[in-house]
Scaffold this motif. Sequence first.
Motif, PDB file in Angstrom:
ATOM      1  N   GLN B 170       0.831  -1.260  -0.064  1.00 26.36           N
ATOM      2  CA  GLN B 170       0.014  -0.033   0.067  1.00 26.36           C
ATOM      3  C   GLN B 170       0.910   1.330  -0.022  1.00 26.36           C
ATOM      4  O   GLN B 170       1.811   1.323  -0.999  1.00 26.36           O
ATOM      5  CB  GLN B 170      -0.967  -0.088   1.313  1.00 26.36           C
ATOM      6  N   ASN B 171       0.748   2.153   1.172  1.00 26.69           N
ATOM      7  CA  ASN B 171       1.659   3.439   0.978  1.00 26.69           C
ATOM      8  C   ASN B 171       2.665   2.896   2.147  1.00 26.69           C
ATOM      9  O   ASN B 171       2.147   3.018   3.203  1.00 26.69           O
ATOM     10  CB  ASN B 171       0.803   4.728   1.543  1.00 26.69           C
ATOM     11  N   TYR B 172       3.854   2.902   1.504  1.00 28.20           N
ATOM     12  CA  TYR B 172       5.062   2.417   2.551  1.00 28.20           C
ATOM     13  C   TYR B 172       5.992   3.547   2.526  1.00 28.20           C
ATOM     14  O   TYR B 172       6.467   4.176   1.732  1.00 28.20           O
ATOM     15  CB  TYR B 172       5.441   1.154   1.975  1.00 28.20           C
ATOM     16  N   THR B 173       6.343   3.912   3.852  1.00 36.77           N
ATOM     17  CA  THR B 173       7.366   4.995   4.025  1.00 36.77           C
ATOM     18  C   THR B 173       8.509   4.121   4.694  1.00 36.77           C
ATOM     19  O   THR B 173       8.265   3.488   5.784  1.00 36.77           O
ATOM     20  CB  THR B 173       6.843   6.007   4.900  1.00 36.77           C
ATOM     21  N   TYR B 174       9.651   4.470   4.410  1.00 36.64           N
ATOM     22  CA  TYR B 174      11.021   3.906   4.997  1.00 36.64           C
ATOM     23  C   TYR B 174      12.240   4.671   4.758  1.00 36.64           C
ATOM     24  O   TYR B 174      12.130   5.665   4.090  1.00 36.64           O
ATOM     25  CB  TYR B 174      11.496   2.385   4.510  1.00 36.64           C
ATOM     26  N   ALA B 175      13.119   4.320   5.495  1.00 36.15           N
ATOM     27  CA  ALA B 175      14.404   5.092   5.533  1.00 36.15           C
ATOM     28  C   ALA B 175      15.460   4.618   4.620  1.00 36.15           C
ATOM     29  O   ALA B 175      15.819   3.519   4.850  1.00 36.15           O
ATOM     30  CB  ALA B 175      15.022   5.292   7.223  1.00 36.15           C
ATOM     31  N   GLN B 176      15.254   5.224   3.753  1.00 40.90           N
ATOM     32  CA  GLN B 176      16.270   4.832   2.423  1.00 40.90           C
ATOM     33  C   GLN B 176      17.931   5.307   2.573  1.00 40.90           C
ATOM     34  O   GLN B 176      18.072   6.240   3.088  1.00 40.90           O
ATOM     35  CB  GLN B 176      16.057   5.579   1.034  1.00 40.90           C
ATOM     36  N   LYS B 177      18.556   4.230   2.674  1.00 41.72           N
ATOM     37  CA  LYS B 177      20.253   4.535   3.181  1.00 41.72           C
ATOM     38  C   LYS B 177      20.871   4.939   1.736  1.00 41.72           C
ATOM     39  O   LYS B 177      20.562   4.730   0.686  1.00 41.72           O
ATOM     40  CB  LYS B 177      20.872   3.077   3.282  1.00 41.72           C
ATOM     41  N   LYS B 178      21.430   6.376   1.994  1.00 41.12           N
ATOM     42  CA  LYS B 178      21.982   7.038   1.135  1.00 41.12           C
ATOM     43  C   LYS B 178      23.461   6.940   1.350  1.00 41.12           C
ATOM     44  O   LYS B 178      23.779   6.770   2.693  1.00 41.12           O
ATOM     45  CB  LYS B 178      21.594   8.536   0.824  1.00 41.12           C
ATOM     46  N   SER B 179      24.319   7.471   0.549  1.00 37.39           N
ATOM     47  CA  SER B 179      25.675   7.384   1.007  1.00 37.39           C
ATOM     48  C   SER B 179      25.985   8.289   1.864  1.00 37.39           C
ATOM     49  O   SER B 179      26.982   8.308   2.857  1.00 37.39           O
ATOM     50  CB  SER B 179      26.688   7.599  -0.481  1.00 37.39           C
ATOM     51  N   ASP B 180      25.229   9.486   2.125  1.00 37.76           N
ATOM     52  CA  ASP B 180      25.295  10.397   3.069  1.00 37.76           C
ATOM     53  C   ASP B 180      24.145  10.356   3.996  1.00 37.76           C
ATOM     54  O   ASP B 180      23.357  11.176   4.166  1.00 37.76           O
ATOM     55  CB  ASP B 180      25.327  11.854   2.264  1.00 37.76           C
ATOM     56  N   GLY B 181      24.024   9.165   4.778  1.00 34.77           N
ATOM     57  CA  GLY B 181      23.030   9.343   5.622  1.00 34.77           C
ATOM     58  C   GLY B 181      21.774   8.561   5.128  1.00 34.77           C
ATOM     59  O   GLY B 181      21.730   7.960   4.193  1.00 34.77           O
ATOM     60  N   THR B 182      20.686   8.982   5.817  1.00 34.42           N
ATOM     61  CA  THR B 182      19.422   8.283   5.143  1.00 34.42           C
ATOM     62  C   THR B 182      18.341   9.528   4.918  1.00 34.42           C
ATOM     63  O   THR B 182      18.427  10.297   5.244  1.00 34.42           O
ATOM     64  CB  THR B 182      18.719   7.412   6.194  1.00 34.42           C
ATOM     65  N   ALA B 183      17.647   9.060   3.859  1.00 36.21           N
ATOM     66  CA  ALA B 183      16.496  10.035   3.455  1.00 36.21           C
ATOM     67  C   ALA B 183      15.226   9.092   3.470  1.00 36.21           C
ATOM     68  O   ALA B 183      14.971   8.009   3.134  1.00 36.21           O
ATOM     69  CB  ALA B 183      16.681  10.390   2.004  1.00 36.21           C
ATOM     70  N   GLU B 184      13.994   9.701   4.056  1.00 31.61           N
ATOM     71  CA  GLU B 184      12.602   9.238   3.930  1.00 31.61           C
ATOM     72  C   GLU B 184      12.286   8.954   2.599  1.00 31.61           C
ATOM     73  O   GLU B 184      12.152   9.780   1.664  1.00 31.61           O
ATOM     74  CB  GLU B 184      11.745  10.150   4.720  1.00 31.61           C
ATOM     75  N   CYS B 185      11.827   7.748   2.170  1.00 27.39           N
ATOM     76  CA  CYS B 185      11.452   7.571   0.767  1.00 27.39           C
ATOM     77  C   CYS B 185       9.962   6.866   0.920  1.00 27.39           C
ATOM     78  O   CYS B 185       9.678   6.169   1.749  1.00 27.39           O
ATOM     79  CB  CYS B 185      12.426   6.647   0.579  1.00 27.39           C
ATOM     80  N   HIS B 186       8.993   7.496   0.141  1.00 29.71           N
ATOM     81  CA  HIS B 186       7.420   7.129   0.056  1.00 29.71           C
ATOM     82  C   HIS B 186       7.435   6.187  -1.083  1.00 29.71           C
ATOM     83  O   HIS B 186       7.862   6.486  -2.239  1.00 29.71           O
ATOM     84  CB  HIS B 186       6.617   8.080   0.037  1.00 29.71           C
ATOM     85  N   LEU B 187       6.781   5.055  -0.952  1.00 29.77           N
ATOM     86  CA  LEU B 187       6.418   3.973  -1.925  1.00 29.77           C
ATOM     87  C   LEU B 187       4.750   3.930  -2.234  1.00 29.77           C
ATOM     88  O   LEU B 187       4.459   3.584  -1.351  1.00 29.77           O
ATOM     89  CB  LEU B 187       7.096   2.841  -2.115  1.00 29.77           C
TER      90      LEU B 187
END
Lengths: 603, 323
Positions: B170-187
């Motif tokens: 459904q609507n899923y939010t998670y902390a996406q790992k980036k090279s410089d920390g994490t960013a909130e990501c919505h799918l």
Amino acid sequence: MGSDLKEEAIKRAKVLMVGAGGIGCELLKTLALSGFQDVHIIDMDTIEVSNLNRQFLFRQSHVGQSKAKVARDAVLKFMPHINITPYHANVKDPGFNVDFFKQFNVVLNGLDNLDARRHVNRLCLAAEVPLIESGTTGFLGQVTVHIKGRTECYECQPKPTPKTYPVCTITSTPSKVDFVRELRELFERFKKILKFVHCIVWAKDLLFAKLFGDKKQENDLFVSAGDGSDSEKPTNIFERGSDEDHEQYGRKIYDHVFGYNIEVALANEETWKSRRRPNPIFLKDVLPERLILQNGNLEKNFLTEDLPLSAMSSVGLSNPQDVWSLADNSRVFLEALRLFFGRREKEIGNLTFDKDDQLAVEFVTSAANIRASSFGISLHSLFDAKGIAGNIVHAVATTNAIIAGLIVIEAIKVLQADFQNCRMTYCLEHPARKMLLMPVEPFEANKSCYVCSEVLVELPAPVSSGTMLTVEDLQQELSCHINIKHREEFDEDKEPDKMVLLGWTAREKESQVVSNGNSTSAAVPAAAEATMKSEEAEVNAEISGTKRKLSEISEATENQEASQILPRADADNFKNSQELEDDDDDLVVLDNYPETSKKQRLH
Amino acid sequence: MDGEELTAQETALYDRQIRVWGVDAQKRLSKAQILVSGLNGTSVEFCKNIVLAGVGSLTLMDDRLVTEDALQANFLIPRDETVYSGRSLSELCCESLRDFNPMVRVLAEKGDLAQCEMEFLDKFDVVVVTGCSLKTKIEINEKCRERAKRIAFYAIECRDSCGEIFVDLQNYTYAQKKSDGTAECHLSYSSLEDAILIPWRNLPRKVSKLYFAMRVIEKFELSEGRNPGELSNFDLPAVLKLRKELCDAQSLNESHVPETLLERILVAGPMLYPPVCPILGGILGQEVIKAISGKGDPLKNFFYFDAADGKGVIEDISNPSSI
């Protein structure tokens, strides 16, 4: 896919599995379900608690028992009518020789170390049995197929150290960007822990070994003042004076290794010209006298007879995931020393570091952290330090299950002699070109591989008529004596171009004495007649010595995180992988060796 | 993450995997409630993985009695009629799975998920269905979507050496790992019904041929009132006829749904190619662990594996209007 031919090939096959661990448990189950009737399995290990999260054939009640035997019994419970032969033994035992290997149609590796992998690779080559090799780390995994004369062997490519992932040479093109990210993350993670790894190595191999291990072992922990004055022999520091109690002794060691030794090292200005200078740490600056005396007084409350000795619980720390302060680390250090000398005195002198020895892990963690503080390196939790000190693998059940499935798929192709369709497969954490499971065409053998090819070796000494050469394979304990009956005059045109063995240490010029004509390198002459002889002959120590050294060098890389994994799919290969735009039935083709001509895809 | 610490027993048992996904993920896993409807070679692989990983509870639903076909690729049931005779798949699998990890509650639930009260679903964070018709899958998916709490829905099907996983978070939010920390990501995910309604010509270029093959076979099973595994080689002419109709209606060249692929699946009938089961069950296990723990990029929204080419491919087939 259920053709009769396939079923027949599976039923008739005799399979050897090496390793009954994470991959092994999954593999044995999948082989049984796939219809295999005759499986032999070798594993020298016994079951530990930390295996149970993924090695699903084992239960708590099996801890301490042979993995191979328990795995067999567990599979027979649901598949009673197949033959599984377990060996609770080391695959390097002489009984598992070339003849033993020859009885199998295929060998499947689920091993956790490079040394045994190499050994099995060589035996498979000698016995001419196809080998399917595998490995996993966390969510990453790989399966490769090695068939003599058709593909590379396991040792055709030197296993890369993490240094072979230099960030600057990774080029980003859109289709590879995820893979590059994966490599980059591995590399960054590695860089971050590398400095701390040095502290762990120091604490484990030098300090722990010096204090609790074999006293006779040479150990370069002592830093003398460098002015040659032997008046104050440092050896005395590590021997408890008769008038000292355990607390005083502990404080003396603390101040010596973290304070005095650093001061001495700082005295050498040359060393620190281009490096960050460490700070000497003395106990009085970290813990007030009052606290030192109190240290471990909690013991009565926290230590009971049935729990293993623990310095951290004794000083009131409970969470192994926490990163302790310098003061806490110092308290754990002193307490661990006190407990070792007070409660485990009998073992001192014979101890070697064991990751399952709680007190040893606590001691090493605290010592590494105090040293890290001194050098301005970030501190780590006991949990992390244990992982580094114990060289603990990151492992989950799902990756092992996937890899086991892929191994069986390749094994069945091999058994049907369907070599054209054999693939190496990478299991990725992030998709690359939409793929989580990426099949790649097997590589051709490296023509200069010192294991599987007919290698031309540069000999360290001149060869002339009458010379006796002895070649030894230390892994397989084979030796071959070559009696040179006649050596022809040197003819430059007849000498092959590439006669230097990869990784071979070049000899000094003067040892390549020109003895036979005007030769500048003593290559094995084509006219040399090789005969197997059993009689004694002079052992050519140079050959075995060099070879052993080579394997030690590669061995050292295995301890590093992530070096086992993705040995082929490194940056260079991916840079050279060919983009195949239009046909979605293509498979990814990687260049085997950057220096050779590009490989074309199969049609 | 707040909440109680892991016990010493848990830390010792889960040591190797905590090194992969961290303590917080392990704590979330230990609170997750999973439901699996349909027990076959792939779903028992998934069950094993998720029990070993240390979820809070696993509930199994499959009242079928054990048959030869039901036994294949199932390592949870001994090949011994005196043991399995007269007992349901869920009971037997439940018994074996309990042994795998005493810290996980494994339960067998009687009944048919498609007929269950809506409230029943509220007990679960994750629902996995397999071995049922497309209609049933769509119904259960819709029920999950109607509940106030977010229930992750997965459908998995293995046919011969081919496998498909469908994911609806459904609507899923998670902390996406980036090279410089994490960013909130919505799918934003589509339901199964919406996803397969997307016109074939609007799909991304080079979509896996398995996607089309699965749709053709599914549709055929639905029209015949049969379940996965109940087709055979005799159905090939009718399936090919349906392929033509569907391809014509969707203006897709029939070569995208190769006859050889359809034939391979039909010939196998109820037989699974056993080594494919741990691969699909492994990928599904990994995805469910990711979705529960909020660690790692989740799969969106179809996964395909075919032992014939060895590729494990992700396809994003989502209704743009739902994004």
